[in-house]
Motif scaffolding. Structure first.
Motif, mmCIF file in Angstrom:
data_model
loop_
_atom_site.group_PDB
_atom_site.id
_atom_site.type_symbol
_atom_site.label_atom_id
_atom_site.label_comp_id
_atom_site.label_asym_id
_atom_site.label_seq_id
_atom_site.Cartn_x
_atom_site.Cartn_y
_atom_site.Cartn_z
ATOM 1 N N LEU A 8 18.800 -12.713 -8.926
ATOM 2 C CA LEU A 8 20.092 -12.915 -9.588
ATOM 3 C C LEU A 8 20.513 -11.678 -10.361
ATOM 4 C CD1 LEU A 8 19.530 -16.562 -10.867
ATOM 5 C CD2 LEU A 8 21.016 -15.842 -9.000
ATOM 6 N N LEU A 9 19.545 -10.997 -10.973
ATOM 7 C CA LEU A 9 19.844 -9.793 -11.743
ATOM 8 C C LEU A 9 20.275 -8.646 -10.838
ATOM 9 C CD1 LEU A 9 19.817 -8.324 -14.488
ATOM 10 C CD2 LEU A 9 17.421 -7.727 -14.030
ATOM 11 N N ILE A 10 19.590 -8.485 -9.713
ATOM 12 C CA ILE A 10 19.844 -7.341 -8.834
ATOM 13 C C ILE A 10 21.012 -7.593 -7.885
ATOM 14 C CG2 ILE A 10 18.852 -5.922 -6.982
ATOM 15 C CD1 ILE A 10 16.102 -6.422 -8.309
ATOM 16 N N SER A 11 21.047 -8.771 -7.272
ATOM 17 C CA SER A 11 22.007 -9.024 -6.197
ATOM 18 C C SER A 11 23.141 -9.956 -6.584
ATOM 19 C CB SER A 11 21.270 -9.597 -4.967
ATOM 20 O OG SER A 11 20.247 -8.719 -4.543
ATOM 21 N N ASP A 45 13.734 -9.530 1.274
ATOM 22 C CA ASP A 45 14.703 -9.738 2.356
ATOM 23 C C ASP A 45 16.001 -10.331 1.818
ATOM 24 O OD1 ASP A 45 12.879 -8.765 4.164
ATOM 25 O OD2 ASP A 45 12.302 -10.723 4.973
ATOM 26 N N TYR A 46 15.903 -11.263 0.881
ATOM 27 C CA TYR A 46 17.110 -11.830 0.276
ATOM 28 C C TYR A 46 17.959 -10.736 -0.362
ATOM 29 C CZ TYR A 46 14.936 -16.541 0.466
ATOM 30 O OH TYR A 46 14.358 -17.729 0.857
ATOM 31 N N GLN A 47 17.301 -9.855 -1.104
ATOM 32 C CA GLN A 47 18.032 -8.778 -1.772
ATOM 33 C C GLN A 47 18.724 -7.871 -0.761
ATOM 34 O OE1 GLN A 47 15.531 -6.693 -4.569
ATOM 35 N NE2 GLN A 47 14.900 -8.563 -5.615
ATOM 36 N N TYR A 48 17.997 -7.543 0.307
ATOM 37 C CA TYR A 48 18.598 -6.659 1.314
ATOM 38 C C TYR A 48 19.772 -7.337 2.033
ATOM 39 C CZ TYR A 48 19.363 -3.674 5.315
ATOM 40 O OH TYR A 48 19.960 -2.879 6.251
ATOM 41 N N VAL A 49 19.614 -8.604 2.361
ATOM 42 C CA VAL A 49 20.694 -9.337 3.029
ATOM 43 C C VAL A 49 21.937 -9.360 2.144
ATOM 44 C CG1 VAL A 49 21.428 -11.623 3.770
ATOM 45 C CG2 VAL A 49 19.206 -10.757 4.495
ATOM 46 N N CYS A 50 21.770 -9.636 0.863
ATOM 47 C CA CYS A 50 22.906 -9.653 -0.061
ATOM 48 C C CYS A 50 23.564 -8.283 -0.131
ATOM 49 C CB CYS A 50 22.453 -10.085 -1.448
ATOM 50 S SG CYS A 50 21.958 -11.812 -1.594
ATOM 51 N N TRP A 51 22.739 -7.250 -0.256
ATOM 52 C CA TRP A 51 23.279 -5.895 -0.372
ATOM 53 C C TRP A 51 24.039 -5.479 0.889
ATOM 54 C CZ3 TRP A 51 22.372 -1.528 2.615
ATOM 55 C CH2 TRP A 51 22.927 -0.341 2.127
ATOM 56 N N GLU A 52 23.457 -5.709 2.055
ATOM 57 C CA GLU A 52 24.070 -5.263 3.300
ATOM 58 C C GLU A 52 25.345 -6.039 3.615
ATOM 59 O OE1 GLU A 52 25.195 -3.688 6.950
ATOM 60 O OE2 GLU A 52 24.103 -2.872 5.218
ATOM 61 N N LEU A 53 25.341 -7.337 3.403
ATOM 62 C CA LEU A 53 26.550 -8.113 3.661
ATOM 63 C C LEU A 53 27.671 -7.732 2.698
ATOM 64 C CD1 LEU A 53 25.168 -11.687 4.448
ATOM 65 C CD2 LEU A 53 26.242 -10.080 6.042
ATOM 66 N N ASP A 54 27.312 -7.491 1.445
ATOM 67 C CA ASP A 54 28.320 -7.053 0.480
ATOM 68 C C ASP A 54 28.882 -5.687 0.862
ATOM 69 O OD1 ASP A 54 29.640 -7.391 -2.247
ATOM 70 O OD2 ASP A 54 28.587 -5.493 -2.520
ATOM 71 N N ARG A 55 28.005 -4.769 1.258
ATOM 72 C CA ARG A 55 28.454 -3.429 1.675
ATOM 73 C C ARG A 55 29.378 -3.520 2.872
ATOM 74 N NH1 ARG A 55 28.296 -0.258 5.493
ATOM 75 N NH2 ARG A 55 27.050 -1.716 6.735
ATOM 76 N N TRP A 56 28.974 -4.293 3.879
ATOM 77 C CA TRP A 56 29.756 -4.433 5.102
ATOM 78 C C TRP A 56 31.105 -5.093 4.838
ATOM 79 C CZ3 TRP A 56 30.981 -9.050 7.869
ATOM 80 C CH2 TRP A 56 31.541 -8.846 9.129
ATOM 81 N N ALA A 57 31.112 -6.131 4.012
ATOM 82 C CA ALA A 57 32.354 -6.839 3.712
ATOM 83 C C ALA A 57 33.352 -5.925 3.003
ATOM 84 C CB ALA A 57 32.064 -8.076 2.865
ATOM 85 N N ARG A 58 32.846 -5.114 2.096
ATOM 86 C CA ARG A 58 33.731 -4.163 1.412
ATOM 87 C C ARG A 58 34.280 -3.135 2.384
ATOM 88 N NH1 ARG A 58 33.158 -4.072 -4.269
ATOM 89 N NH2 ARG A 58 31.527 -5.510 -5.028
ATOM 90 N N GLU A 59 33.439 -2.656 3.253
ATOM 91 C CA GLU A 59 33.847 -1.654 4.237
ATOM 92 C C GLU A 59 34.897 -2.211 5.197
ATOM 93 O OE1 GLU A 59 31.368 -0.125 7.828
ATOM 94 O OE2 GLU A 59 30.882 1.187 6.123
ATOM 95 N N GLU A 60 34.734 -3.482 5.573
ATOM 96 C CA GLU A 60 35.643 -4.118 6.529
ATOM 97 C C GLU A 60 36.795 -4.858 5.840
ATOM 98 O OE1 GLU A 60 35.405 -3.821 9.825
ATOM 99 O OE2 GLU A 60 33.641 -2.519 9.592
ATOM 100 N N GLN A 115 17.244 -10.257 10.307
ATOM 101 C CA GLN A 115 17.926 -10.274 11.603
ATOM 102 C C GLN A 115 19.159 -11.170 11.599
ATOM 103 O OE1 GLN A 115 14.751 -9.784 11.093
ATOM 104 N NE2 GLN A 115 13.557 -9.537 12.987
ATOM 105 N N LYS A 116 19.233 -12.101 10.663
ATOM 106 C CA LYS A 116 20.390 -13.000 10.604
ATOM 107 C C LYS A 116 21.666 -12.248 10.210
ATOM 108 C CE LYS A 116 17.925 -16.801 11.336
ATOM 109 N NZ LYS A 116 16.545 -16.277 11.330
ATOM 110 N N ILE A 117 21.524 -11.051 9.656
ATOM 111 C CA ILE A 117 22.693 -10.282 9.241
ATOM 112 C C ILE A 117 23.626 -10.038 10.423
ATOM 113 C CG2 ILE A 117 23.500 -8.047 8.377
ATOM 114 C CD1 ILE A 117 20.939 -7.897 6.705
#
Length: 329
Positions: A125-128, A86-101, A48-50
């Motif tokens: 570290l390997l995935i995100s 959750d850490y992995q998802y937060v990293c993925w979503e913020l990275d996706r959003w930042a690239r989009e914006e 939810q912090k995203i």
């Protein structure tokens, strides 16, 4: 002085910083920390912090943003596996959003590096691929066992650690100036070291250094560890912005605000961040100072505390006087 002069003088950092305190649970009990280390509040609302992070960035656009996830201890032994998912998802979503914006966004996890279970961190570290930051407190954190764990993990994750932060508490300053700080030479050789100002909390009478103690410590560090930041920047006369990055802190319950939000549990602060900045500029007559253009200022919150200031003169200006004593003005 109008508060707008601070911004107009181009002293405000153009890199934004967001500190996300995901939860306060931590096996350690550092005496200068104001957190409830038994609390699990926030551990089930990491994702939810995203939306809160996005909201903060959209409200205060900057050239770049650095998002620091921290605890408590974000990699503490015994955390549920879902936390790492959750850490992995937060990293993925913020990275996706930042690239989009088209937003320049750095994601970091801040850890005390005292944990034994490293498998899930290795996967993260390997995935995100987030950056790691660790902190070092030679005066009030480690016992013999936890210090050995810290040293082992720092060496294991050496290639992932961006920087090592040291909080300038009074005991830490005294420890460094005694010349007896085990393992620091290794850290100094292998990492960027950043000495950060202490955030006042309920034990601040024990831990907050005053202006003279900070002045003497900075002069000492410039002599003995000149590459450490922010001291290394003091030697240059190129124009600099304030070291304060207008950090926004997001708390485990989802509330957020400037640094003063950290004080709400022990001290009622009626002054806001911008007023503290103005207070500093007026007290030290910054616009008339010969060092103003390259001065990075100090911590406005610490300066606001009555126990900090012991003299009328600006302690930081006195540091610059020493550094540039042999150069022309």
């Amino acid at each position: 002085m109008s508060i707008d002069l601070i911004t107009k003088s181009n002293k405000r950092s153009q890199t934004g910083e967001i500190i996300v305190t995901l939860f306060e649970y931590c096996p350690l009990n550092c005496k200068f920390c104001n957190q409830d280390h038994s609390s699990l509040v926030g551990i089930d609302t990491i994702v939810q912090k995203i939306d809160t992070i996005k909201e903060v960035i959209q409200k205060t656009p900057r050239d770049a943003y650095s998002v620091h996830f921290m605890g408590g201890e974000v990699f503490a032994d015994g955390l549920p596996t879902k936390v790492y998912t959750d850490y992995q998802y937060v990293c993925w979503e913020l990275d996706r959003w930042a690239r989009e914006e088209n937003i320049n966004l750095e994601i970091c996890f801040t850890s005390n590096m005292v944990f034994n279970n490293t498998e899930e961190l290795d996967d993260l570290l390997l995935i995100s691929g987030p950056t790691l930051i660790t902190s070092f407190d030679p005066a009030a954190r480690f016992n013999k066992e936890t210090f050995e764990i810290f040293k082992t993990n720092v060496q294991k994750y050496k290639n992932h650690i961006k920087s090592v932060n040291v909080i300038m508490t009074k005991p830490t300053i005294q420890k460094f100036m005694s010349g007896d700080v085990e393992f620091f030479d290794y850290l100094y050789e292998h990492f960027d070291i950043y000495f950060d100002y202490y955030t006042p909390e309920k034990n601040m009478k024990t831990f907050i250094p005053n202006d003279i103690q900070l002045r003497d410590f900075m002069v000492y560090m410039l002599e003995h560890y000149p590459k450490a930041l922010p001291f290394a920047d003091y030697t240059s006369k190129t124009k600099k912005q304030m070291s304060c990055m207008d950090t926004v802190t997001i708390m485990p319950d989802g509330s957020y605000g400037a640094c003063t939000i950290l004080l709400k549990d022990f001290k009622n602060v009626s002054i806001n961040k911008r007023e503290m900045e103005q207070e500093w500029f007026e007290q030290y007559n910054c616009l008339e100072c010969k060092h103003f253009q390259y001065c990075s200022m100090g911590c406005f919150l610490s300066n606001h505390m009555q126990s900090f200031r012991t003299q009328e003169a600006c302690w930081l200006s006195e540091v610059y006087d020493v550094v540039h004593a042999d150069t022309s003005t």
